[in-house]
Scaffold this motif. Structure first.
Motif, PDB file in Angstrom:
ATOM      1  N   VAL A  62      72.195  23.544  25.361  1.00  0.00           N
ATOM      2  CA  VAL A  62      71.039  23.010  24.898  1.00  0.00           C
ATOM      3  C   VAL A  62      70.941  23.030  23.227  1.00  0.00           C
ATOM      4  CG1 VAL A  62      68.388  23.436  24.454  1.00  0.00           C
ATOM      5  CG2 VAL A  62      69.466  23.745  26.770  1.00  0.00           C
ATOM      6  N   VAL A  63      71.790  24.206  22.755  1.00  0.00           N
ATOM      7  CA  VAL A  63      71.760  24.321  21.519  1.00  0.00           C
ATOM      8  C   VAL A  63      73.001  23.479  20.862  1.00  0.00           C
ATOM      9  CG1 VAL A  63      72.181  26.069  19.400  1.00  0.00           C
ATOM     10  CG2 VAL A  63      70.612  26.674  21.363  1.00  0.00           C
ATOM     11  N   TRP A  64      74.027  23.741  21.434  1.00  0.00           N
ATOM     12  CA  TRP A  64      75.264  23.310  20.642  1.00  0.00           C
ATOM     13  C   TRP A  64      75.501  21.722  20.675  1.00  0.00           C
ATOM     14  CZ3 TRP A  64      76.072  25.760  16.664  1.00  0.00           C
ATOM     15  CH2 TRP A  64      76.017  26.982  16.575  1.00  0.00           C
ATOM     16  N   VAL A  65      75.037  21.155  22.021  1.00  0.00           N
ATOM     17  CA  VAL A  65      75.517  19.785  22.324  1.00  0.00           C
ATOM     18  C   VAL A  65      74.880  18.954  21.363  1.00  0.00           C
ATOM     19  CG1 VAL A  65      75.226  17.764  23.886  1.00  0.00           C
ATOM     20  CG2 VAL A  65      76.143  20.020  24.483  1.00  0.00           C
ATOM     21  N   PRO A  66      73.725  18.826  20.771  1.00  0.00           N
ATOM     22  CA  PRO A  66      73.068  18.098  19.835  1.00  0.00           C
ATOM     23  C   PRO A  66      73.743  18.200  18.313  1.00  0.00           C
ATOM     24  CG  PRO A  66      71.246  18.913  20.835  1.00  0.00           C
ATOM     25  CD  PRO A  66      72.602  19.689  21.405  1.00  0.00           C
ATOM     26  N   ILE A  67      74.096  19.535  18.135  1.00  0.00           N
ATOM     27  CA  ILE A  67      74.754  19.739  16.918  1.00  0.00           C
ATOM     28  C   ILE A  67      76.119  19.159  16.865  1.00  0.00           C
ATOM     29  CG2 ILE A  67      75.550  21.721  15.319  1.00  0.00           C
ATOM     30  CD1 ILE A  67      73.289  23.250  16.270  1.00  0.00           C
ATOM     31  N   GLY A  68      76.950  19.296  17.982  1.00  0.00           N
ATOM     32  CA  GLY A  68      78.329  18.776  18.171  1.00  0.00           C
ATOM     33  C   GLY A  68      78.502  17.282  17.860  1.00  0.00           C
ATOM     34  N   VAL A  69      77.120  16.824  18.500  1.00  0.00           N
ATOM     35  CA  VAL A  69      77.547  15.231  18.412  1.00  0.00           C
ATOM     36  C   VAL A  69      77.075  14.919  16.706  1.00  0.00           C
ATOM     37  CG1 VAL A  69      76.012  13.345  19.067  1.00  0.00           C
ATOM     38  CG2 VAL A  69      76.605  14.855  20.745  1.00  0.00           C
ATOM     39  N   ARG A  70      76.143  15.498  16.439  1.00  0.00           N
ATOM     40  CA  ARG A  70      75.862  15.319  14.870  1.00  0.00           C
ATOM     41  C   ARG A  70      77.209  15.465  14.071  1.00  0.00           C
ATOM     42  NH1 ARG A  70      71.244  15.013  11.515  1.00  0.00           N
ATOM     43  NH2 ARG A  70      71.918  14.363   9.466  1.00  0.00           N
ATOM     44  N   ILE A  71      77.753  16.612  14.125  1.00  0.00           N
ATOM     45  CA  ILE A  71      78.951  17.026  13.689  1.00  0.00           C
ATOM     46  C   ILE A  71      80.111  15.714  13.605  1.00  0.00           C
ATOM     47  CG2 ILE A  71      80.874  18.596  12.944  1.00  0.00           C
ATOM     48  CD1 ILE A  71      78.874  20.461  13.635  1.00  0.00           C
ATOM     49  N   GLY A  72      80.299  15.624  15.144  1.00  0.00           N
ATOM     50  CA  GLY A  72      81.191  14.456  15.566  1.00  0.00           C
ATOM     51  C   GLY A  72      81.200  13.200  14.916  1.00  0.00           C
TER      52      GLY A  72
END
Length: 585
Positions: free
Chosen positions: A397-407
């Protein structure tokens, strides 16, 4: 009149002359690169001398915690990390390729990989220390090899899972095209398969390197069978400072670790991630790409091209060797009857060997402690299982949205990459002083607080794989979504989730295994004279390892392997198949 030749012979003859011509055009960049390589080789040789000094098992483990020793300790730790990384890359190529290209061996190798990633580092150390000390008697090299092997076991599985998926998810059209062009196995691997998995391999390698940092204390300050062994390194330095309760020296270790992680990221991982951008599968070039000063410097130098000339004969030799080895075990056409007969024979042989091994293990446990030794770890495993599931769900829940934004943002990637590397590489042991103080001050039980410490070693697998998955989504698909005005949840459902799903599954399965492994150091927290112990399988295995209780250790490792394999079979493998059939670009 001069004599001239043409054709392949002339081309081969001209390679040395072209190399000499490039060498004659040496620039200041070439001099800088050559000087850097020579300095690196010199430092490696100087630091490597300490790995072959005399050593006796009767020596007491004593670590010099003088801060002036930290530069040398840091160099020793870095040498172990990169040797383990090189071994992990070789293992990844061989193991993942064999599993992906041999249907029969896949049925053994992938479940075995599930078990291997579930065996904790301390479980490997118990066997490795005794074995390597016996292999190199009287030499520090035995302990060095045991430490490197322990770091290898914290790096290899994640990289292997990621590359295995890249091979199985490769578009069939590319495989058929390489066969129609009569590529050898080596050419197909080097020209098609490795480039298709390059981005995932680099980011998983970065995460695996961070996993090696996470277990640095356990691999350099070893306590096995009531004996303590220690090697010069930042991990053993931090372990000794934590045992002494010296917060000042713990702070020096944290600072040294941060400098090492940032330095390795700038000099090694950022150039690799920027270079891997060239393998993105897209029809239009991205408007903004990752940059690296080190990579730009190397591209301006002639040395990489000269190295290519030197290694070209090696590639030809590997191609000839691959041609001699024959064809794939997964041909495009096959005889079903012959294949079925081979499957039955393979299953009988493999099953017989497995049953023989299980019978020997059961006999050993029956003679030493009885089969009832499995009861306690089975119950304790339920507590650790609950922590693992909660951790993976929260990390998703926490890191998937952040990872997509970074990628999706090369600029944000450049900023976030070193920060993530520091966080992912931070050993939980370094936080033990703060954790003990916080748990005692707030009254928070280690049974709950242990989840936070486990997250330090597991949640990053999901983040790194999500970033790699987002970076792999072709730019032209994202631009098409922009042109069609697809945003919000529709964009996630139509593009982002299908695009990152295969990489997320790889991250999920390795995060789950990493969480089980991290429970070994997260469920027993010690600082100075205070020890907090959680109820769980990780604490059970840690105590059995420290006490040299091999029956309990074997039972704990076996039960942990059972839980990991069952979770992978029931959840992650089904998601893998779904990713292969529906969500392959």
């Amino acid at each position: 009149m001069p004599f001239r030749t043409s054709g392949p012979a002339a081309s081969r003859a001209s390679l040395p002359s072209r190399a000499a011509g490039r060498l004659a055009r040496t620039t200041w960049v070439d001099l800088v690169v050559a000087a850097a390589v020579l300095v690196l080789l010199y430092l490696t040789l100087r630091v490597g001398q300490g790995t072959t000094v005399r050593f006796s098992t009767s020596q007491s483990a004593k670590v010099d915690t003088d801060p002036a020793r930290l530069p040398y300790d840091a160099a020793r730790s870095l040498l172990r990390m990169f040797v383990a990384l090189a071994a992990s890359v070789v293992f990844t190529f061989v193991y993942a390729y064999t599993a992906a290209r041999s249907r029969r061996l896949e049925r053994i190798l992938i479940p075995a990989l599930d078990i291997l990633q579930s065996v904790p580092v301390l479980g490997f150390l118990t066997v490795a220390v005794s074995g390597f000390i016996a292999l190199f008697p009287g030499s520090m090299l035995g302990l060095e090899c045991a430490s490197i092997f322990a770091i290898f076991t914290s790096q290899a599985w994640n990289m292997t899972f990621g590359f295995y998926y890249s091979l199985t998810a490769m578009p069939r059209e590319l495989d058929e095209l390489s066969r129609s062009l009569r590529f050898t196995r080596w050419m197909r691997f080097w020209k098609v398969e490795l480039p298709s998995g390059a981005i995932s391999l680099v980011w998983n390698g970065m995460m695996s390197f961070g996993g090696g940092w996470f277990f640095l204390v356990a691999s350099e300050a070893i306590s096995v069978n009531n004996k303590d062994y220690a090697l010069p390194g930042v991990g053993s330095y931090a372990g000794a400072a934590i045992a002494d309760g010296d917060l000042g020296k713990v702070g020096w270790a944290i600072l040294t670790m941060a400098v090492m992680v940032i330095g390795v990221n700038f000099l090694f991982w950022r150039p690799l991630t920027a270079w891997a951008e060239k393998f993105k599968n897209e029809q239009s070039e991205a408007t903004e790409v990752q940059r690296s000063y080190v990579l730009d410097l190397l591209r301006r130098s002639h040395w990489p091209r000269l190295l290519g000339y030197v290694l070209r004969p090696v590639g030809r030799g590997l191609g000839r060797a691959a041609r001699i080895l024959g064809t794939d075990d997964r041909p495009l056409t096959h005889d079903p009857a012959r294949q079925r007969t081979g499957d039955i024979a393979f299953a009988v042989v493999a099953g017989g060997l497995i049953l023989w091994g299980l019978a020997g293990l059961a006999e050993y446990l029956h003679d030493t402690s009885g089969l009832g030794v499995f009861g306690e770890p089975l119950l304790l495993g339920l507590a650790t299982l609950g922590r693992v599931l909660l951790l993976v769900a929260a990390a998703t829940v926490v890191w998937v949205p952040i990872g997509v934004r970074i990628g999706f943002s090369p600029k944000l990637t450049r900023i976030a990459q070193p920060v993530i590397q520091v966080l992912a590489s931070f050993p939980a042991n370094f936080l033990f002083p703060l954790a003990v103080w916080f748990f005692l001050r707030t009254g928070l039980s280690i049974d709950v607080g242990g989840i936070l410490l486990m997250a330090l070693g597991a949640q990053w697998y999901i983040l790194f794989n999500t970033i790699a998955g987002a970076m792999s989504i072709p730019t032209d698909l994202r631009e098409a979504m922009d042109d069609l005005g697809v945003h919000g949840w529709q964009r996630w459902r139509r593009l982002i989730l299908p695009g990152i799903f295969p990489s997320y599954v790889t991250g999920g399965i390795t995060a789950s295994g990493g969480a089980w492994n991290a429970s070994i150091v997260a469920e027993v927290v010690t600082f100075g004279g205070t020890t907090l112990t959680a109820t769980g399988l990780g604490a059970y295995i840690a105590q059995a390892t420290a006490g040299g209780d091999f029956p309990r250790l074997i039972a704990g490792v076996a039960v942990m392997s059972l839980y990991v394999v069952a979770l992978n079979r029931l959840l992650w493998r089904r998601l893998y198949r779904l990713a292969e059939t529906r969500y392959t670009l």
